[in-house]
Enzyme design. Structure first.
Site, PDB file in Angstrom:
ATOM      1  N   ARG A 170       0.818  -1.217   0.000  1.00 15.70           N
ATOM      2  CA  ARG A 170       0.000   0.000   0.000  1.00 15.70           C
ATOM      3  C   ARG A 170       0.852   1.268   0.000  1.00 15.70           C
ATOM      4  O   ARG A 170       0.488   2.280  -0.617  1.00 15.70           O
ATOM      5  CB  ARG A 170      -0.926  -0.015   1.223  1.00 15.70           C
ATOM      6  CG  ARG A 170      -1.949   1.120   1.271  1.00 15.70           C
ATOM      7  CD  ARG A 170      -2.944   0.879   2.399  1.00 15.70           C
ATOM      8  NE  ARG A 170      -4.024   1.856   2.391  1.00 15.70           N
ATOM      9  CZ  ARG A 170      -4.099   2.894   3.215  1.00 15.70           C
ATOM     10  NH1 ARG A 170      -3.139   3.084   4.125  1.00 15.70           N
ATOM     11  NH2 ARG A 170      -5.119   3.743   3.163  1.00 15.70           N
ATOM     12  N   LEU A 220      -6.634   7.273  -1.143  1.00 15.98           N
ATOM     13  CA  LEU A 220      -6.740   5.833  -0.870  1.00 15.98           C
ATOM     14  C   LEU A 220      -7.748   5.633   0.244  1.00 15.98           C
ATOM     15  O   LEU A 220      -7.680   6.310   1.274  1.00 15.98           O
ATOM     16  CB  LEU A 220      -5.388   5.249  -0.444  1.00 15.98           C
ATOM     17  CG  LEU A 220      -4.330   5.014  -1.511  1.00 15.98           C
ATOM     18  CD1 LEU A 220      -3.021   4.576  -0.867  1.00 15.98           C
ATOM     19  CD2 LEU A 220      -4.796   3.958  -2.508  1.00 15.98           C
ATOM     20  N   SER A 221      -8.668   4.703   0.042  1.00 17.05           N
ATOM     21  CA  SER A 221      -9.599   4.357   1.119  1.00 17.05           C
ATOM     22  C   SER A 221      -8.873   3.557   2.195  1.00 17.05           C
ATOM     23  O   SER A 221      -7.746   3.088   1.989  1.00 17.05           O
ATOM     24  CB  SER A 221     -10.770   3.541   0.563  1.00 17.05           C
ATOM     25  OG  SER A 221     -11.550   4.310  -0.328  1.00 17.05           O
ATOM     26  N   ALA A 222      -9.514   3.401   3.338  1.00 13.04           N
ATOM     27  CA  ALA A 222      -8.937   2.616   4.423  1.00 13.04           C
ATOM     28  C   ALA A 222      -8.780   1.161   3.991  1.00 13.04           C
ATOM     29  O   ALA A 222      -9.586   0.650   3.198  1.00 13.04           O
ATOM     30  CB  ALA A 222      -9.830   2.699   5.661  1.00 13.04           C
ATOM     31  N   TYR A 230     -11.106  -1.493   1.294  1.00  8.84           N
ATOM     32  CA  TYR A 230     -10.629  -2.212   0.111  1.00  8.84           C
ATOM     33  C   TYR A 230     -10.749  -3.724   0.282  1.00  8.84           C
ATOM     34  O   TYR A 230     -11.112  -4.445  -0.654  1.00  8.84           O
ATOM     35  CB  TYR A 230      -9.169  -1.845  -0.185  1.00  8.84           C
ATOM     36  CG  TYR A 230      -8.984  -0.516  -0.864  1.00  8.84           C
ATOM     37  CD1 TYR A 230      -9.723  -0.178  -2.002  1.00  8.84           C
ATOM     38  CD2 TYR A 230      -8.060   0.399  -0.390  1.00  8.84           C
ATOM     39  CE1 TYR A 230      -9.547   1.049  -2.632  1.00  8.84           C
ATOM     40  CE2 TYR A 230      -7.861   1.629  -1.015  1.00  8.84           C
ATOM     41  CZ  TYR A 230      -8.620   1.944  -2.136  1.00  8.84           C
ATOM     42  OH  TYR A 230      -8.438   3.156  -2.753  1.00  8.84           O
TER      43      TYR A 230
END
Length: 383
Positions: A38, A67-69, A73
């Site tokens: 990530r 970026l989502s948590a 994802y």
């Protein structure tokens, strides 16, 4: 949403925590989360940002990049149920992080599209994709479906565009536009998107029928940017390119897949003519192949029958094959009236060149020395 999972000291520990908390259950999802770090898709300002933030269960934003948590994802990837050969669309593809993980699952026969509103984000995603190709030990062009990132608005995709098997929308969809997104998936397809503060999984069960399940409640996403009427009037519907692989690319993939199952670590070690090695190296040169499956060894088409036999065991079979996999040979005549020798090996037929004299020096033929000895014996008998 975020903070549901303990922070990790690196990507491996983050994935361990996601698995422990039950956000990742599918082995295929766990595998790609471990393969794609990530932190590589984030930007850190020296002296201002802590790189370990990448392994916290929180969303990240830098300018238009987002970026989502990790928990978002992971649950979205599991709900999508990605598989080989599927057509996947990522609306709001951003950094390309999720599209890269999806490409590792759906493989080279799939389609992997990402729509992103900002050109800067597309440039960033393409840069990160190039870095992944060049440096990741998990990149395999035979098995990777490379993402194609397009600048545009996901709400302007042409109604006549191809229907997708899987769609992920990384921004909140207004309720009045939800049907538009639903219509973009094929029957049997899955759409995962935030709708009315919930992350929902919508499965299309018929032409006009959908079934909805809640993946995560109480989520917070930025809303999709709605195009103004003026913009819609000026812009044409977004046509996403869906082109099948060329015959050349399909042939390469099939050949390389078969060779990957053979016990060879690099193309240079294969018993093939040099021009074929160069052709295949253009597409890919292997590193070590872990746990190779035992399968057919490629035949050097330029070799004659006895040379092919010598490539294998004393019984004439190629390496790692049982003795019953021996090549068989049949003489024939081609369309030009020329004599040829056909070699059949495990159901695959190859054409071998004949000698100038019209023979292929098969095992039944006599060598020049043997013929000389036979002629001498005939003369002795006559005397």
């Amino acid at each position: 949403m975020g903070g549901a999972v303990s922070a990790g000291r690196d990507n491996e520990e983050l994935v361990d925590n996601l698995c422990y908390e039950g956000y990742i259950n599918e082995p295929s999802v766990e595998k790609v989360f471990r393969q794609v770090d990530r932190s590589y898709y984030m930007i850190f300002e020296e002296g201002e940002d802590d790189p370990l933030e990448a392994y916290e269960d929180h969303a990240w934003r830098k300018g238009t990049l987002h970026l989502s948590a990790p928990c978002i994802y992971s649950r979205a990837m599991e709900a999508l149920k990605l598989d080989k050969g599927l057509l996947f669309l990522n609306v709001g593809s951003g950094t390309g992080y999720m599209s890269t993980m999806a490409g590792l699952i759906i493989g080279s026969y799939g389609i992997n599209h990402g729509i992103e509103l900002h050109q800067d984000n597309v440039d960033f995603a393409q840069k990160k994709l190039a870095e992944f190709r060049d440096s990741s030990p998990w990149y395999d062009p035979v098995e990777f479906c490379e993402p194609m990132f397009i600048v545009g608005n996901g709400l302007l995709v042409s109604p006549g565009n191809v229907l997708y098997d899987r769609i992920y929308c990384g921004a909140g969809c207004p309720a009045e536009h939800a049907q538009l997104m639903k219509n973009m998936i094929s029957v049997g397809g899955i759409l995962v998107m935030p709708l009315e503060n919930e992350l929902e999984c919508i499965r299309r069960t018929g032409e006009t029928e959908w079934v909805t399940d809640v993946v995560l409640p109480s989520v917070s996403f930025a809303e999709l940017v709605l195009p103004s009427k003026e913009v819609v009037k000026k812009m044409e519907a977004l046509e996403l390119p869906v082109e099948p692989l060329s015959l050349k690319e399909l042939s390469r993939l099939v050949i390389l897949r078969h060779l990957e199952r053979a016990n060879y670590s690099r193309i240079s070690e294969l018993p093939l003519p040099q021009h074929l090695k160069e052709y295949m190296s253009y597409y890919r040169d292997w590193g070590p192949i872990p746990d190779p499956l035992k399968a057919l060894c490629p035949i050097d088409h330029s070799k004659k029958k006895e040379e092919i036999t010598e490539m294998g065991s004393e019984n004439g079979a190629c390496a790692d094959l049982p003795p019953n996999n021996e090549p068989s040979f049949v003489e024939a005549v081609d369309m030009n009236g020329q004599r040829i020798l056909l070699c059949n090996f495990n159901g695959i037929t190859f054409q071998l060149p004949m000698d100038e004299e019209g023979s292929n020096n098969s095992e039944g033929d006599l060598s020049e020395n043997e013929m000389s000895q036979e002629n001498q014996a005939t003369e002795d008998d006559a005397l």
